[in-house]
Design an enzyme around this catalytic site. Structure first.
Site, short mmCIF file in Angstrom:
data_model
loop_
_atom_site.label_atom_id
_atom_site.label_comp_id
_atom_site.label_asym_id
_atom_site.label_seq_id
_atom_site.Cartn_x
_atom_site.Cartn_y
_atom_site.Cartn_z
N HIS A 1 0.85 -1.18 0.00
CA HIS A 1 0.00 0.00 0.00
C HIS A 1 0.89 1.23 0.00
O HIS A 1 2.06 1.16 0.42
CB HIS A 1 -0.90 0.02 1.23
CG HIS A 1 -1.94 -1.06 1.24
ND1 HIS A 1 -2.82 -1.26 0.21
CD2 HIS A 1 -2.25 -1.99 2.19
CE1 HIS A 1 -3.63 -2.27 0.50
NE2 HIS A 1 -3.31 -2.73 1.69
N CYS B 1 -0.39 2.58 -4.36
CA CYS B 1 -1.13 3.82 -4.63
C CYS B 1 -0.20 5.02 -4.45
O CYS B 1 0.75 4.99 -3.68
CB CYS B 1 -2.30 3.96 -3.66
SG CYS B 1 -3.77 3.04 -4.17
#
Length: 456
Positions: free
Chosen positions: A281, A324
């Site tokens: 992430h 991301c």
């Protein structure tokens, strides 16, 4: 749990009890479309089998259907016929397979029904019965294809509490077995003198760092499908001739320390290049450790620059980041009639003049190329069965074109594949969502990987 347990032998003799309670049937019916789209059956079926909600034959019947949507519909057709305890067992199974958003949907509907009983069972208030439903293991394989983003921030997690289904573009059985097309002797002879030297065996050291299970305060989601990315990259880099090192589920501090250790390995002196792949992430400029703390990407690049990693001076260093870089989901735009291709502006050239130096100097950071899964400020997409969009495209292009295409051009081809991909999730913000990968480069020559050449 304040429910009366009726012996199985008695149930079948009482009219109206052999089937599911009408309110439970109505709750399933009202949420049928959402359930058909979003159920993850892989582990759920095993839980239902264990609880005797379905039989082995029923599981085979469900799995024989083509596509996750059809399989979900088949299960929803069977559930109302599986007795008065089936609804409760189904809710427990949803919680145990980390699909509590669907369980909550059913219970909310149930509470709103006119004839709901005052003591409706709820896993939020299970009484003295049942396990501790909050202690869930994330170590499982969600194999039906679903679309999720690489979670960025806590408020994004709350707003997107459900994994969004993606049927049409992500069906299939996962990534195929990789094979790398070798470079021909003719191509090698005509290109190796004009490119970075890539002749060592191994070609270089490669590091694949993959964070999947997160435990920090930010409540980052289990990266279902991350294991596919990891295994595909390990296979690809080995086929390209690299010695591969693997790091799994590292905290931010561990990532910092182990990346530094990797950058200082003496073996870099005897090899011609280096690869670092980071899968986690993230936010713009950083990736999360499993403890929810950030490691800045600039710190990663610093560890491998000319000042801190002299063993890799003048050698190409490749970085690939699957994470991301922000909260925004790229909604895309409709293409107008006719295709218009904008030309890239010409780069300005400047000549600072030549100076006579006693010693050749290098910029602090050079000979690097970094591929990002998405643009600054946007979310990267990952399929729970086939892995992330970006890593799937990367492995496809590199396996097919490494034999005759330099790395920067291969990343352009990766961009083209990502540009064409589109999510399918009606009713959610992911429907027709887009992603756009990019790369930045300080390479000073073409970087050909020359798989298979020169021959041993």
């Amino acid at each position: 749990m304040n429910l009366t347990v009726v012996p199985a032998a008695s149930v079948c003799r009482v009219p109206g009890v052999c089937g599911m309670h009408p309110d439970h049937q109505e709750a399933l019916k009202k949420n049928r479309v959402v359930l058909a789209k979003q159920l993850l059956l892989s582990e759920l079926l095993e839980h239902l089998l264990e609880k005797d909600v379905i039989t082995l034959e029923m599981r085979e019947l469900i799995q024989a259907k083509v596509g996750s949507f059809s399989q979900n519909v088949e299960l929803l057709n069977l559930l109302p016929k599986r007795g008065p305890q089936a609804f409760e067992a189904f809710c427990v199974a949803l919680r145990e397979t980390k699909q509590s958003h669907l369980e909550d949907l059913l219970l909310t509907t149930l509470r709103g029904l006119q004839h709901v009983l005052p003591q409706v069972w709820s896993p939020r208030n299970p009484g003295t019965a049942g396990p501790d439903f909050l202690q869930l293991s994330c170590d499982y394989d969600q194999s039906p294809p679903f679309l999720v983003c690489e979670s960025c921030s806590p408020h994004k997690q709350l707003r997107l509490s459900t994994d969004t289904v993606e049927h049409s573009l992500d069906n299939g059985d996962g990534s195929p077995c990789l094979q790398v097309k070798p470079c021909t002797p003719e191509f090698y002879q005509t290109h190796y003198q004009l490119a970075y030297r890539l002749q060592s065996r191994p070609r270089g050291l490669a590091l694949v760092l993959s964070n999947v299970h997160f435990t920090g305060e930010k409540d980052l989601e289990f990266r279902s499908g991350g294991d596919v990315d990891h295994s595909m990259l390990v296979t690809l880099f080995k086929l390209l001739g690299y010695s591969v090192h693997v790091l799994l589920d590292q905290t931010a501090q561990e990532m910092q320390e182990k990346l530094q250790d990797f950058a200082q390995l003496p073996a870099h002196r005897a090899t011609d290049s280096c690869i670092v792949a980071l899968l986690s992430h993230g936010v713009e400029g950083g990736i999360y450790g499993v403890d929810g703390k950030l490691l800045q990407l600039q710190e990663v690049f610093r560890l491998f620059d000319n000042a801190n990693c002299p063993s890799l001076q003048n050698k190409p260093k490749m970085f690939f980041v699957q994470a991301c870089r922000g909260d925004e989901t790229d909604r895309g735009v409709d293409q107008q009639d006719g295709k218009h291709h904008a030309r890239s502006p010409e780069c300005e050239e400047s000549d600072a003049g030549e100076e006579v130096l006693l010693k050749v100097r290098l910029p602090t950071r050079s000979d690097m190329i970094c591929g990002y899964a998405c643009l600054r400020g946007t979310a990267a997409m990952r399929n729970t069965k086939r892995g992330s969009w970006y890593i799937e495209a990367l492995t496809q292009v590199f396996s097919e074109r490494a034999g005759d295409t330099h790395v920067a051009d291969m990343l352009v081809k990766v961009n083209a594949l990502i540009k064409e991909r589109e999510g399918y999730a009606p009713g959610t913000e992911f429907h027709r969502c887009k992603e756009m990968s990019e790369y930045c480069s300080t390479l000073c020559q073409h970087l050909y990987l020359f798989p298979g050449h020169p021959p041993t």
